[in-house]
Structures are given as structure tokens and as C-alpha cells.
Design an enzyme around this catalytic site. Structure first.
Site, PDB file in Angstrom:
ATOM      1  CE  LYS A 137      -4.136 -27.095 -11.613  1.00 28.76           C
ATOM      2  NZ  LYS A 137      -4.942 -27.707 -12.587  1.00 28.76           N
ATOM      3  N   GLY A 153      -2.199 -25.071 -29.215  1.00 25.91           N
ATOM      4  CA  GLY A 153      -1.851 -26.308 -28.530  1.00 25.91           C
ATOM      5  C   GLY A 153      -2.223 -27.512 -29.373  1.00 25.91           C
ATOM      6  CG  ASN A 198      -6.000 -34.933 -23.098  1.00 24.15           C
ATOM      7  OD1 ASN A 198      -6.803 -34.210 -22.518  1.00 24.15           O
ATOM      8  ND2 ASN A 198      -6.281 -36.185 -23.414  1.00 24.15           N
TER       9      ASN A 198
HETATM   10  N1  GLU Z   1      -5.891 -30.783 -14.518  1.00 23.02           N
HETATM   11  C1  GLU Z   1      -7.256 -30.683 -14.905  1.00 23.02           C
HETATM   12  C2  GLU Z   1      -7.801 -29.293 -14.652  1.00 23.02           C
HETATM   13  O1  GLU Z   1      -7.065 -28.329 -14.558  1.00 23.02           O
HETATM   14  C3  GLU Z   1      -8.112 -31.779 -14.303  1.00 23.02           C
HETATM   15  C4  GLU Z   1      -8.144 -31.819 -12.824  1.00 23.02           C
HETATM   16  C5  GLU Z   1      -8.804 -33.070 -12.279  1.00 23.02           C
HETATM   17  O2  GLU Z   1      -9.273 -33.880 -13.033  1.00 23.02           O
HETATM   18  O3  GLU Z   1      -8.811 -33.176 -11.055  1.00 23.02           O
HETATM   19  O4  GLU Z   1      -8.991 -29.097 -14.608  1.00 23.02           O
END
Ligand code: GLU
Length: 436
Positions: free
Chosen positions: A108, A220, A223
Site C-alpha cells: 500500500k 459513503g 466509487n
Molecule cells: N485499493 C484497493 C483495495 O484496497 C484496490 C487495490 C488494487 O487494486 O491493487 O483493495
């Protein structure tokens, strides 16, 4: 995520991992290895602002695990971003990719900034600056970013372009969640929300609940929440409340509508901004009632879906849930429930769909996006959704079958499956020798 009991977000998820490692008799050296990230990167990104001054932003990338494949996970823009928040979200990505059994690890990224304060040009510079600082430690076979809170397909294109510019090559698989037509996959935008509702559909089957007559309240309007609303309505249910952040008054608010919020109203031009804030004027036009930020949780609905930020459900509001009515609690967001609130949810026996299973649809279609990038051949939308549905349904059934068989809380069952898969890869690679 809150500081309940003085724990920070990373300590909260580490404690969950430790508990499940103990329950599953995970080898001690393996536990020691898996409870921390393989690599953590902290950077400073100077950006020339529109007024000519230079502002320096702090950014992070945490690569928790690359045992099952390249680290995978989003890049967030958040005003109060910390390394511990990014660590917590990175380790959760490892379990998320493992529970849906896609060949990726967990990572992340984050930048401490207020995205609403940045112009488009400043945002582009920040995205490009982030890539320049992490370039040699990431890549399509190493670590692959994607959108997350307050980042979007356009940001991903700038990120891809900066990477390509430095690499003097075309590497669309370096980043996912890109715009369609420039390396993006059809269906990636809908994927997280649809995945949540595929899980809710499977839960309904097990609980004998019909979508006709079923209601949902969603925290929320970003998206994820938008596509939860669309799919839930398509299946025949009604979304009676959605909440959002009101940047003008700097507080959250809930919009409710007993007849159900219509997706066509939600997606009508002018209803939402790019951060998922609902325009109050439009809401009035559609007859949605404006209530306070916490109202979404108090609704007597079949399903509650926290689909915004971490720690939305905590010790002070968990008892506002109408436990005599609510049947399913689907965690659309990452870590939306603090440990104390989680205890209450568990005690009350609401059917929990844990976050890293429930919201895995996004990363699953990110995986499809990479596959399509590698082939340079793109699938029709129906094919993407069919494959997503298959993966989410199988993962849901694996977790819930284990939970039923071993009488485990669904969160623990998901952990057991994910930890075992990751540990097997770590051991297979010879990184950690376990006592047989
Ligand atoms: N940010 C999204 C999650 O927390 C997607 C991560 C991704 O597609 O790599 O799952």
C-alpha cells in the site's frame, strides 16, 4: 482507524493476525516473519504549487509481502496519512489477495496531503513525483499500485506515464485501475462495489433472504458505495440511505430515501463530485432527506455496508445498529470496524462479511487488468464480471464453509485461509524454515 484502547491501526491488524496465527498453530518463526512488512519506503516529494511556492509532501510505500507474487495495493491521498496506517493497509492487502487466491502479494502507498486542496496540475506533479522517488523499488514484477481513497484512473495514467518515461518503455502492467482505452480493464470501476454485493447475494442465499423487500444503508458515496448501490438495486433491493463527507461544513451527512436511492439519480450529472460528495441541491431535487452523519448506521435495514473509511463503526456508535433488524454487516471499506465494535458485532450474531473478503473485487479486477496488459488483449465487460463473480463466489463459499464447519467467526475463517496460503508460499520459497 481509531486509537481505541491506545492501539494504532497497524497494532490493531497485527493483533488480529497474531490471534489467528496462534489459533491456527502457525510456526513461531513464520509468525515473526509475517507480522512485519518485507520493505518500507518513506519519501519526500517537492511539488511546485500553482502560486510558485514549493511544498514538500511526505509519501510512503509499504511492501508487506511478495511471497505469492508482486506486492499489490492502492495509493491513497489523505490529510492525516501515517506510516502505521499504510503498514496496516499493506498487510491487509496480503490477506486480501490470498483469500481470493490471486497470485499477488500485498502493499500500500500513501501521501500525506489534502487532495481537495490540490489543483489538477499539482495532483499530476504529486503523482509523477511519487513515481520518481520509488521507481527502482517498484515495477510490474515487483510492486503494482492502484487507486485507493481519493485517487482515480486519471492519477493512475500519470503514474503509468512517469514510469514509462523513466523506463523508456511501455509497461502498462506497472499500475492498475487505469482509464479504459489506455491500458485499463473494463469493469475495474465497478469491481469493488459489485464484489461487495456478490458477497451479500451469497449471504442472502445462506440466510434465505430475498432481495425483494431487502434494504441497505451504506456509509459513503464514493466509487465503492456507488456501485454497491447500483448492484443492490439491480438485484431488486432498495438502498435507503447513503452518507458522504460535506467539505463545506467539514462534517459527514446522510441522505435517505425510503423508496430507495435510484442509481440513475446518483449517477446523474452534477449529483456527485470526484471525491464522492453528494450535491445537496441535487439531493433536494430527488427528494432525499438530509440527516446527520451517523444516521446511516441507525437505519432498520437488512444490510449495513460501511464503504468509506477505516474505524467508521466504533465503540460509541456500534450500539446504534438496529440489531433486531439488521441481518448482514458487509464491510465494504478497509478496517471499518474497531476491535471493540467488532466484539459487539460478533456477540450480536450479525452475519459478518469481513473486509478483506468483502472488498476484494477491486484488486481481483486489477489482477485481470495486469493479465490483459501482459497479453495486450482486452476482454469484454461481461467476461470481466463473469470471472469476478466466479472468484468472489468461490472465495466467499470457502470462507463461510470453513466458518460453519469449525464454528469460527467469519473474520477468523478468512484469516485462517489467507495465512495458510501465504505461509505455504513463504515456506516453499525457503524463506522461513518451520518446525515440522
Ligand atoms: N485499493 C484497493 C483495495 O484496497 C484496490 C487495490 C488494487 O487494486 O491493487 O483493495
Amino acid at each position: 482507524m481509531s486509537q481505541e484502547k491506545g492501539l494504532n491501526p497497524f497494532e490493531i491488524v497485527q493483533a488480529q493476525f497474531d490471534e489467528n496465527a496462534r489459533k491456527g498453530n502457525l510456526d513461531k518463526s513464520m509468525q515473526e516473519f509475517l507480522r512485519e512488512a518485507e520493505r518500507e519506503i518513506q519519501i519526500r516529494i517537492p511539488v511546485e504549487m500553482d502560486d510558485g511556492t514549493t511544498k514538500t509532501f511526505t509519501g510512503f510505500r509499504v511492501q508487506h509481502s511478495t511471497a505469492r507474487g508482486p506486492a499489490k495495493g492502492g495509493l491513497r491521498f489523505a490529510a492525516n496519512e501515517t506510516i502505521d496506517m499504510v503498514r496496516a493497509l499493506a498487510i491487509m492487502m496480503t490477506w486480501k489477495c490470498a483469500v481470493v487466491n490471486i497470485p499477488l502479494g500485498g502493499g500500500k502507498g500513501g501521501v500525506a496531503c489534502d487532495p481537495r486542496e490540490l489543483s489538477e496540475r499539482e495532483t499530476e506533479k504529486l503523482c509523477r513525483g511519487w513515481v520518481r522517488k520509488v521507481y527502482d523499488l517498484v515495477g510490474p514484477d515487483m510492486d503494482v499500485p492502484a487507486p485507493d481513497v481519493a485517487t482515480n484512473p486519471q492519477d493512475m495514467l500519470w503514474i503509468m506515464d512517469e514510469y514509462d518515461t523513466i523506463a523508456r518503455s511501455r509497461k502498462p502492467g506497472f499500475v492498475t485501475g487505469k482509464a479504459v482505452g489506455v491500458g485499463g480493464s473494463l469493469g475495474r470501476t465497478e469491481a469493488t462495489g459489485y464484489g461487495v454485493i456478490y458477497c451479500v447475494r451469497e449471504a442472502f442465499k445462506r440466510l434465505n433472504i430475498d432481495f425483494k423487500g431487502a434494504t441497505a444503508s451504506i456509509q459513503g458515496a464514493g466509487n465503492n458505495a456507488q456501485y454497491c448501490c447500483e448492484k443492490f438495486t439491480e438485484y431488486g433491493g432498495k438502498v435507503v440511505a447513503m452518507s458522504c463527507w460535506d467539505p463545506k461544513d467539514k462534517k459527514a451527512c446522510t441522505y435517505s430515501c425510503e423508496e430507495g436511492i435510484k442509481p440513475e439519480d446518483l449517477f446523474a450529472p452534477g449529483t456527485l463530485d470526484k471525491f464522492g460528495t453528494i450535491n445537496p441541491e441535487k439531493a433536494k431535487e430527488f427528494g432525499w432527506k438530509q440527516e446527520d452523519g451517523n444516521a446511516w448506521i441507525t437505519k432498520p435495514v437488512t444490510v449495513l455496508i460501511p464503504a468509506a473509511l477505516g474505524s467508521a463503526v466504533h465503540k460509541d456508535n456500534v450500539n446504534d445498529i438496529k440489531f433486531d433488524v439488521v441481518k448482514v454487516y458487509a464491510e465494504g471499506a478497509n478496517s471499518p470496524t474497531t476491535p471493540e465494535a467488532d466484539k459487539v458485532i460478533k456477540e450480536k450474531g450479525v452475519y459478518l462479511i469481513p473486509d478483506f473478503l468483502c472488498n476484494a473485487g477491486g484488486v481481483t479486477v486489477s489482477y485481470f487488468e495486469q493479465v490483459q496488459n501482459n497479453m495486450n488483449y482486452y476482454w469484454p465487460k461481461e467476461e470481466v464480471f463473469e470471472k469476478l463473480n466466479h472468484i468472489m463466489t468461490s472465495a466467499f463459499n470457502d470462507v463461510m464453509d470453513l466458518a460453519e464447519k469449525e464454528n469460527l467467526y467469519a473474520r477468523d475463517a478468512a484469516y485462517v485461509i489467507a495465512i495458510q496460503r501465504v505461509a505455504r508460499a513463504v515456506e516453499g520459497r525457503g524463506w522461513v524454515k518451520t518446525k515440522k
